[in-house]
Scaffold this motif. Structure first.
Motif, PDB file in Angstrom:
ATOM      1  N   LYS A  64     -83.022   0.088  86.890  1.00 24.47           N
ATOM      2  CA  LYS A  64     -82.064   0.701  88.037  1.00 24.47           C
ATOM      3  C   LYS A  64     -81.662   2.256  87.708  1.00 24.47           C
ATOM      4  CE  LYS A  64     -80.172  -3.338  89.773  1.00 24.47           C
ATOM      5  NZ  LYS A  64     -79.189  -4.540  90.114  1.00 24.47           N
ATOM      6  N   VAL A  65     -81.438   2.398  86.632  1.00 21.44           N
ATOM      7  CA  VAL A  65     -81.377   3.918  86.008  1.00 21.44           C
ATOM      8  C   VAL A  65     -82.543   4.736  86.288  1.00 21.44           C
ATOM      9  CG1 VAL A  65     -81.048   5.430  84.066  1.00 21.44           C
ATOM     10  CG2 VAL A  65     -79.685   3.300  84.121  1.00 21.44           C
ATOM     11  N   LYS A  66     -83.987   4.120  85.864  1.00 18.13           N
ATOM     12  CA  LYS A  66     -84.954   4.835  86.173  1.00 18.13           C
ATOM     13  C   LYS A  66     -85.200   5.273  87.779  1.00 18.13           C
ATOM     14  CE  LYS A  66     -90.099   4.632  85.391  1.00 18.13           C
ATOM     15  NZ  LYS A  66     -90.926   3.854  84.956  1.00 18.13           N
ATOM     16  N   LYS A  67     -84.624   4.182  88.462  1.00 16.87           N
ATOM     17  CA  LYS A  67     -84.808   4.264  89.787  1.00 16.87           C
ATOM     18  C   LYS A  67     -84.057   5.330  90.672  1.00 16.87           C
ATOM     19  CE  LYS A  67     -84.282   1.361  94.138  1.00 16.87           C
ATOM     20  NZ  LYS A  67     -83.652   0.082  94.552  1.00 16.87           N
ATOM     21  N   LEU A 106     -68.780  11.128  95.430  1.00 15.65           N
ATOM     22  CA  LEU A 106     -68.914  10.112  96.411  1.00 15.65           C
ATOM     23  C   LEU A 106     -70.042   8.986  95.867  1.00 15.65           C
ATOM     24  CD1 LEU A 106     -68.463  12.031  99.770  1.00 15.65           C
ATOM     25  CD2 LEU A 106     -66.834  10.887  98.407  1.00 15.65           C
ATOM     26  N   VAL A 107     -69.316   7.996  95.549  1.00 15.92           N
ATOM     27  CA  VAL A 107     -70.240   6.718  94.943  1.00 15.92           C
ATOM     28  C   VAL A 107     -70.498   5.617  95.694  1.00 15.92           C
ATOM     29  CG1 VAL A 107     -70.253   5.245  92.960  1.00 15.92           C
ATOM     30  CG2 VAL A 107     -69.311   7.587  92.711  1.00 15.92           C
ATOM     31  N   VAL A 108     -71.780   5.267  95.850  1.00 16.32           N
ATOM     32  CA  VAL A 108     -72.251   3.813  96.311  1.00 16.32           C
ATOM     33  C   VAL A 108     -72.700   2.764  95.412  1.00 16.32           C
ATOM     34  CG1 VAL A 108     -72.917   5.152  98.593  1.00 16.32           C
ATOM     35  CG2 VAL A 108     -74.454   4.808  96.645  1.00 16.32           C
ATOM     36  N   ASN A 109     -72.662   1.673  95.791  1.00 15.21           N
ATOM     37  CA  ASN A 109     -73.014   0.590  94.946  1.00 15.21           C
ATOM     38  C   ASN A 109     -74.746   0.537  94.844  1.00 15.21           C
ATOM     39  OD1 ASN A 109     -70.303  -0.087  93.869  1.00 15.21           O
ATOM     40  ND2 ASN A 109     -70.197  -1.249  95.559  1.00 15.21           N
ATOM     41  N   SER A 110     -75.167   0.155  93.691  1.00 10.35           N
ATOM     42  CA  SER A 110     -76.564   0.054  93.676  1.00 10.35           C
ATOM     43  C   SER A 110     -77.234  -0.937  94.585  1.00 10.35           C
ATOM     44  CB  SER A 110     -77.129   0.077  92.348  1.00 10.35           C
ATOM     45  OG  SER A 110     -76.682  -1.427  91.562  1.00 10.35           O
ATOM     46  N   ARG A 116     -81.971   7.579  88.572  1.00  6.68           N
ATOM     47  CA  ARG A 116     -81.636   8.917  88.138  1.00  6.68           C
ATOM     48  C   ARG A 116     -81.982  10.292  88.739  1.00  6.68           C
ATOM     49  NH1 ARG A 116     -77.737  10.793  85.017  1.00  6.68           N
ATOM     50  NH2 ARG A 116     -77.602  11.799  87.012  1.00  6.68           N
ATOM     51  N   LYS A 117     -83.273  10.300  89.181  1.00  5.33           N
ATOM     52  CA  LYS A 117     -83.595  11.395  90.093  1.00  5.33           C
ATOM     53  C   LYS A 117     -82.985  11.694  91.451  1.00  5.33           C
ATOM     54  CE  LYS A 117     -88.039  11.713  87.567  1.00  5.33           C
ATOM     55  NZ  LYS A 117     -89.589  11.787  87.716  1.00  5.33           N
ATOM     56  N   LYS A 118     -82.501  10.590  92.085  1.00  2.00           N
ATOM     57  CA  LYS A 118     -81.871  10.643  93.245  1.00  2.00           C
ATOM     58  C   LYS A 118     -80.358  10.881  93.262  1.00  2.00           C
ATOM     59  CE  LYS A 118     -85.183   7.179  94.778  1.00  2.00           C
ATOM     60  NZ  LYS A 118     -85.428   5.894  95.506  1.00  2.00           N
ATOM     61  N   ALA A 119     -79.681  10.617  92.435  1.00  2.00           N
ATOM     62  CA  ALA A 119     -78.122  10.851  92.248  1.00  2.00           C
ATOM     63  C   ALA A 119     -77.781  11.938  91.536  1.00  2.00           C
ATOM     64  CB  ALA A 119     -77.703   9.454  91.849  1.00  2.00           C
ATOM     65  N   ALA A 156     -73.170  13.295  94.750  1.00  2.00           N
ATOM     66  CA  ALA A 156     -73.779  12.088  95.303  1.00  2.00           C
ATOM     67  C   ALA A 156     -73.893  11.087  93.914  1.00  2.00           C
ATOM     68  CB  ALA A 156     -75.168  12.104  96.038  1.00  2.00           C
ATOM     69  N   GLY A 157     -73.172   9.738  94.146  1.00  2.00           N
ATOM     70  CA  GLY A 157     -73.120   9.009  92.950  1.00  2.00           C
ATOM     71  C   GLY A 157     -73.585   7.589  93.134  1.00  2.00           C
ATOM     72  N   VAL A 158     -74.137   6.871  92.228  1.00  2.00           N
ATOM     73  CA  VAL A 158     -74.521   5.751  92.185  1.00  2.00           C
ATOM     74  C   VAL A 158     -73.870   4.779  91.063  1.00  2.00           C
ATOM     75  CG1 VAL A 158     -76.360   3.913  92.302  1.00  2.00           C
ATOM     76  CG2 VAL A 158     -76.638   6.143  93.449  1.00  2.00           C
ATOM     77  N   GLU A 159     -73.070   3.730  91.592  1.00  2.00           N
ATOM     78  CA  GLU A 159     -72.601   2.995  90.283  1.00  2.00           C
ATOM     79  C   GLU A 159     -73.679   1.730  90.511  1.00  2.00           C
ATOM     80  OE1 GLU A 159     -68.594   0.289  89.109  1.00  2.00           O
ATOM     81  OE2 GLU A 159     -68.724   1.094  91.364  1.00  2.00           O
TER      82      GLU A 159
END
Length: 234
Positions: free
Chosen positions: A76-79, A27-31, A81-84, A61-64
């Protein structure tokens, strides 16, 4: 075991995917919709609470990530990566496409051909994607929402991705990018549809099963390594 790693929705859409024959989803949310205090990613993880205790269906849990430039992408990847569980990059811009394939922290380069006449991937990016295990996405929604008189262009873009995948061996993944039940497709129907852009049944099956499983396995190793590092520091 089939997976769809690009779904914009809630637990209800995940359950619908399960009824269609999937073993798991992201399930993906936009950054743009996320910030450190939003709790959106935590809410995605809670979607598993709506499943019976004996249900083995997997919800990631995904982030696009939508980035303005390669530098913004790195931040944003650094922000996130550990959460998604799964990191996708909103592709299309050639500089973003290249930066995504060069970053091993990224799981999926989503629709690199978006708003383009070419595939958005060349031999240089193909080599980088293979080296860094970044999966290149075949996005079904992009195909199905394109006007009928322009679909030949999208099919050609998909065919180019398939040819490059065969030559350079980067991971290739098929996703629905669904935001409603009407965007979801049965895995067997997806495999049949994939033949329209030159994929064999085996290639389509691997894009729905092997590629997402490898993403989960790789991220599990990454998480365990991080936890081990934390223990050593303590």
């Amino acid at each position: 075991m089939f997976f769809d790693f690009h779904i914009h929705g809630n637990h209800e859409l995940a359950i619908e995917a399960e009824t269609m024959g999937y073993c798991g989803v992201s399930l993906v949310v936009n950054s743009q919709d996320c910030n450190d205090n939003s709790g959106i990613i935590k809410n995605l993880r809670k979607a598993t609470n709506h499943l019976p205790d004996d249900n083995k269906f997997i919800i990631n849990a995904g982030v696009e990530i939508h980035a303005r430039n390669p530098e913004d992408l790195k931040k944003k990847v650094k922000k996130f990566r550990k959460k998604a569980d799964v990191i996708l990059v909103h592709g299309g811009d050639l500089k973003i496409n290249r930066a995504a394939t060069e970053d091993p922290r990224i799981d999926i380069l989503s629709h690199p051909y978006r708003s383009r006449y070419d595939s958005g991937i060349n031999h240089v990016l193909s080599v980088k994607a293979a080296e860094n295990s970044v999966a290149v996405e075949i996005n079904l929604k992009y195909l199905l929402l394109t006007r009928s008189n322009q679909r030949h262009r999208v099919l050609n873009q998909f065919q180019q991705i398939v040819k490059l995948h065969r030559k350079y061996k980067f991971p290739m993944i098929i996703n629905s990018d669904a935001s409603s039940i009407y965007d979801l497709r049965n895995p067997n129907d997806v495999i049949a549809l994939a033949s329209c852009f030159g994929m064999t049944n085996d290639e389509a099956s691997r894009a729905l099963s092997t590629a997402p499983r490898e993403i989960m396995d790789r991220n599990k190793i990454r998480d365990e390594t991080i936890l081990s590092g934390v223990r050593l520091i303590k």
